[in-house]
Structure formats: C-alpha cells, structure tokens
Design a protein around this motif. Sequence first.
Motif, PDB file in Angstrom:
ATOM      1  N   ASP A 218       0.811  -1.254  -0.006  1.00  0.00           N
ATOM      2  CA  ASP A 218       0.011   0.087  -0.161  1.00  0.00           C
ATOM      3  C   ASP A 218       1.048   1.268   0.092  1.00  0.00           C
ATOM      4  OD1 ASP A 218       0.692   0.366   2.547  1.00  0.00           O
ATOM      5  OD2 ASP A 218      -1.302   0.890   3.439  1.00  0.00           O
ATOM      6  N   LYS A 220       1.102   4.886   1.529  1.00  0.00           N
ATOM      7  CA  LYS A 220       0.583   5.475   2.595  1.00  0.00           C
ATOM      8  C   LYS A 220       0.607   6.920   2.582  1.00  0.00           C
ATOM      9  CE  LYS A 220       0.480   2.039   6.254  1.00  0.00           C
ATOM     10  NZ  LYS A 220       1.680   0.874   5.984  1.00  0.00           N
ATOM     11  N   GLY A 232      -4.438   6.890   5.711  1.00  0.00           N
ATOM     12  CA  GLY A 232      -5.062   5.649   5.812  1.00  0.00           C
ATOM     13  C   GLY A 232      -4.399   4.771   4.770  1.00  0.00           C
ATOM     14  N   PHE A 275      -2.846  -9.725   8.934  1.00  0.00           N
ATOM     15  CA  PHE A 275      -2.335  -8.983   8.123  1.00  0.00           C
ATOM     16  C   PHE A 275      -0.946  -8.804   8.677  1.00  0.00           C
ATOM     17  CE2 PHE A 275      -3.061  -4.137   6.803  1.00  0.00           C
ATOM     18  CZ  PHE A 275      -1.709  -3.971   6.583  1.00  0.00           C
ATOM     19  N   ASN A 291      -1.444  -7.011  12.192  1.00  0.00           N
ATOM     20  CA  ASN A 291      -2.836  -6.272  12.557  1.00  0.00           C
ATOM     21  C   ASN A 291      -3.833  -7.703  12.391  1.00  0.00           C
ATOM     22  OD1 ASN A 291      -2.275  -3.498  11.905  1.00  0.00           O
ATOM     23  ND2 ASN A 291      -1.611  -4.169  10.087  1.00  0.00           N
ATOM     24  N   ARG A 293      -6.782  -8.009  11.233  1.00  0.00           N
ATOM     25  CA  ARG A 293      -7.925  -7.593  10.393  1.00  0.00           C
ATOM     26  C   ARG A 293      -7.259  -7.373   8.919  1.00  0.00           C
ATOM     27  NH1 ARG A 293      -6.258  -2.637   9.030  1.00  0.00           N
ATOM     28  NH2 ARG A 293      -4.705  -2.013  10.614  1.00  0.00           N
ATOM     29  N   GLY A 295      -6.468  -5.130   5.443  1.00  0.00           N
ATOM     30  CA  GLY A 295      -5.920  -3.731   5.317  1.00  0.00           C
ATOM     31  C   GLY A 295      -7.080  -2.887   4.420  1.00  0.00           C
ATOM     32  N   ASP A 296      -7.049  -1.817   4.554  1.00  0.00           N
ATOM     33  CA  ASP A 296      -7.811  -0.805   3.949  1.00  0.00           C
ATOM     34  C   ASP A 296      -6.722   0.267   3.213  1.00  0.00           C
ATOM     35  OD1 ASP A 296      -9.683   0.644   2.494  1.00  0.00           O
ATOM     36  OD2 ASP A 296     -11.103   0.783   4.132  1.00  0.00           O
ATOM     37  N   PRO A 297      -6.471   0.340   2.007  1.00  0.00           N
ATOM     38  CA  PRO A 297      -7.082  -0.130   0.679  1.00  0.00           C
ATOM     39  C   PRO A 297      -6.775  -1.495   0.191  1.00  0.00           C
ATOM     40  CG  PRO A 297      -5.493   1.110  -0.026  1.00  0.00           C
ATOM     41  CD  PRO A 297      -5.332   1.292   1.526  1.00  0.00           C
ATOM     42  N   GLU A 298      -5.713  -2.226   0.819  1.00  0.00           N
ATOM     43  CA  GLU A 298      -5.194  -3.568   0.370  1.00  0.00           C
ATOM     44  C   GLU A 298      -6.577  -4.556   0.053  1.00  0.00           C
ATOM     45  OE1 GLU A 298      -4.138  -1.852   3.102  1.00  0.00           O
ATOM     46  OE2 GLU A 298      -2.215  -2.318   3.577  1.00  0.00           O
TER      47      GLU A 298
HETATM   48  N1  GLY Z   1      -3.566   0.464   4.824  1.00  0.00           N
HETATM   49  C1  GLY Z   1      -3.183  -0.111   6.201  1.00  0.00           C
HETATM   50  C2  GLY Z   1      -4.022  -0.535   6.988  1.00  0.00           C
HETATM   51  O1  GLY Z   1      -5.164  -0.915   6.811  1.00  0.00           O
HETATM   52  O2  GLY Z   1      -3.631  -0.539   8.282  1.00  0.00           O
END
Ligand code: GLY
Length: 436
Positions: A218, A220, A232, A275, A291, A293, A295-298
């Motif tokens: 991603d 950032k 994000g 993640f 993480n 959960r 990722g966003d936007p992954e």
């Molecule tokens: N794109 C990084 C995250 O969701 O933590």
Amino acid sequence: MNLLILGSGGREHALAWKLSQSLLEPKIYVAPGNTGTAEVAENIDINPDDFRSIKKICISKKIEMLVVGPEDPLVKGIYDFFKEDNDLKHIMVIGPSKAAAQLEGSKSFAKAFMQRHNIPTAGYREFDVSSFSDGIVYIKQHALPIVLKADGLAAGKGVLICNNHIEALGEFELMIHQSKFGEAGEKVVVEEFLSGTEVSVFVLTDGKNYVLLPEAKDYKRIGEKDTGLNTGGMGAISPVPSVGGQFMQKIIDRVITPTIKGIQDEDLLYQGFIFIGIIKVNDEPLVIEYNCRMGDPETEAVLLRVKNDLVQLFIDTASGTLHEHQIDIDERAAATIVAVSGGYPGHFEKDKFVDLGYMESPDFMKYNERDGGVVIFHGGTKFDGSDIISSGGRVLAVSALADNLTEAIELSKEVLSHIYFEDMYYRRDIGYEFIK
Ligand code: GLY
Ligand code: AMP
C-alpha cells in the motif's frame, strides 16, 4: 445464511461485494456501511463498537455469521462478547478473540510474542512512566532514525520515525508524561529503524490451519513519490513484483509458520485474518507489525484476485476446516487507487456531490464485460435522499484487474478521470517503482 459485516469503509464494501457473489447466496447486512455497501447488502445504522445494539440486530435478523472489518471492536473483545452470550454464541465470528487481537492492540504484546517464537523483527526496548529515565538514557545513545511506537491503538498515528535525538526525546516525553496518545501511549516501544521495501501479507486462519491470500503493497503517503503526510492508504497493488517465490517462501518459513504455531501453542483463539507488515532487509523478512484484520485499501485490490467462494472460506475458518480447501488465486494483477477529499489527511470538507454518472455509460459497462474489470468501492460516501455525497476523507477506491500491473493501474486511472467531486485528489503514481 444471514451475515453481518461491521464497518463502513472501502474494505467493508469489498468484503460485502465478494461475499455477495457466493453460491451460498447469503443475505448480507452491513453496520453501518456506506452507499456502496447498500448496492450489495442492507445497511443498518449502528456503530461497530456498540455491542449491545449489535446483539439486538443479530437476534432480530437471525444472523449466523459476523465478519468484523476494523480492529477496534476486535481489540475491545467482540469475539468474546459473542462467545460468552447464550443468545449469540452459536454465531460464527470472523475475527480473533480479545486476547489474540492484542497482536495488533498492543505493540508490546506483539514484540514479546515475536521474541517468544523467534520471529524476526527490529530490536527494541519498552518503557513506561516507571522507567522513564532509563528510556531517556536509551534514546540518547540510540542510532538514528529512532522509531517510537505507542503501545495501544492510536488510529494509525502512533508510530513516529524521529530523525534526531531531540525530537525523539520530546515525543517520548509527550507520550509518557503528556498523554499525547492517551492510554495508548502510556507504554512506548522504542525500536530500531529498518530500511527496505515493505510488503503486506495476509493469511486467513482457523487457529491451526491457514490459507495465504495474495500479498499487496500500500501507498500510505498523501503525495506522489511517497512524500507528505501519512494517510490511511492512497492505493495498493497486488502482486508485489519485489516479492518472488523464494522470498515468499522465506516469509512462510520464518514468519507465517511460527506465527500460527505460536497462536496455537499459546491457546489464543484466532479465527480470522492476520495482516503482517513486513520489511525486506538484506533479502530477509522482518515483521514491523501485526494487524488482526484486513487492510484498507489492500482488501480492495487483494479480493479481486481471490477466486474462492469467500462465504465458504469463512465457514471453514469458523469450523476449523481450512485445511480442506486450497486457495485459488487469479494470476493477473490488481490495483486500487483511492480518491480522497481535498485537504485530507488534514482538514477537509464533506457533503460534496459525487458524480458517478460514468458508471452508467457503455464505456464503463464494457470494462465489466471482461472477467475482472473495474470495481468502484465506496469508502466515505452517504446518500442524502437524492444524491451520493462525500462523508469522509477517503471517498472511493477504484480497483481494476488486468493482465499486468501497468494495465491495472492505467485502467483504474482511466476510470478515475471520469469521476468527479469538488476538490477530489488521487495519486497518479501508484505502483511507480514497478512500472517501466
Ligand atoms: N492500509 C493499512 C492498514 O489498513 O492498516
Ligand atoms: P504502523 O502504524 O504500525 O502501521 O506503522 C506505520 C508505518 O511505519 C509502517 O507501515 C512502516 O512504514 C513504518 N515503520 C514501522 N516500524 C518501522 C521500523 N521499525 N522501521 C522503519 N519503518 C517502520
């Protein structure tokens, strides 16, 4: 099957979109969701941290599976809340227990876990108010740059990379004595700076078995060529060309296998996504973070490449039978580019009309006649009764699947050039290191 997704971003739209394609034909609800999730599911206006209201909805809608998008409810213990409640415990929960979510919820827990299981990571020490003066001495003699991490969740802002000792000492003081990040910063992990290329890997585990999802990178920073403030996430690509088969094997052997074994050995209940943020240093994978959960936007790129039925994968996750299935990955490349409100990640204005008229055009339709094509995921949008309007910093994530990365990125940019909202901004250079 009745299924409830918690969250409201592009990640949750991508999850809802993918789950809605299942042959098991689930009825999907999203709380609170956005205008995009409303296209494939029914939105329910409750906050993902409001466990009591979620319980009521789960009972009234006869929910059978809960999919938790963001980390907050997981770290606050939504898994345990469900499993300890007689009315809810039969519901499958995709997400780890509170204890296991500490892998994201506490940097100190994650570092100690990595040490216990010999998982490669940056050298570190941790300090709190009682060891403040030791921390000062430690920072003064530490090589530059120095990485300071607030122990707890700090909405993505808790990691500081300091280029001189004065700055590091100041930030350390602010965290420990001035509550810069509130409780999250009561403990601080002081870590060695790692220099190398980053990659995010994603596994879905039932606690014993796992499937490996496509990796992603991603972007950032707000500015092109990775300049300016952290956000994000402004876009993502998958696959990541700097991760070949050999390096991925190292990640599996040195990081993923010991992580899953560690979770099992420590009796951590974990049925969900992990993640893992990795930096490649001298061809070795070092973990920078876990993480609990996606990722966003992954997610908006990765899910375009997953061919499996995601509802089935989640059922196997919850029932401990993930070993019975192979993950089926599309060899093609996916890219997602995020359109944000002007001014983000600083101050920005909301309530801008989002013109998605292009989605009705024959040109746009033609992309989706191809296998893969383009999907416009909504992040921060809402419906004001007549129009779609912006409601957050990251408004849309335009994802494309194509034969190679260059084409996927071009396709995403082509579609973005036909979308409009006032002061819309997106990075034109997503994937720049890998494009000829
Ligand atoms: N794109 C990084 C995250 O969701 O933590
Ligand atoms: P996080 O908030 O944990 O996602 O960390 C944010 C970003 O800080 C990561 O994606 C990395 O780019 C960077 N980062 C974290 N730890 C380190 C480290 N030890 N060395 C270099 N960069 C780091």
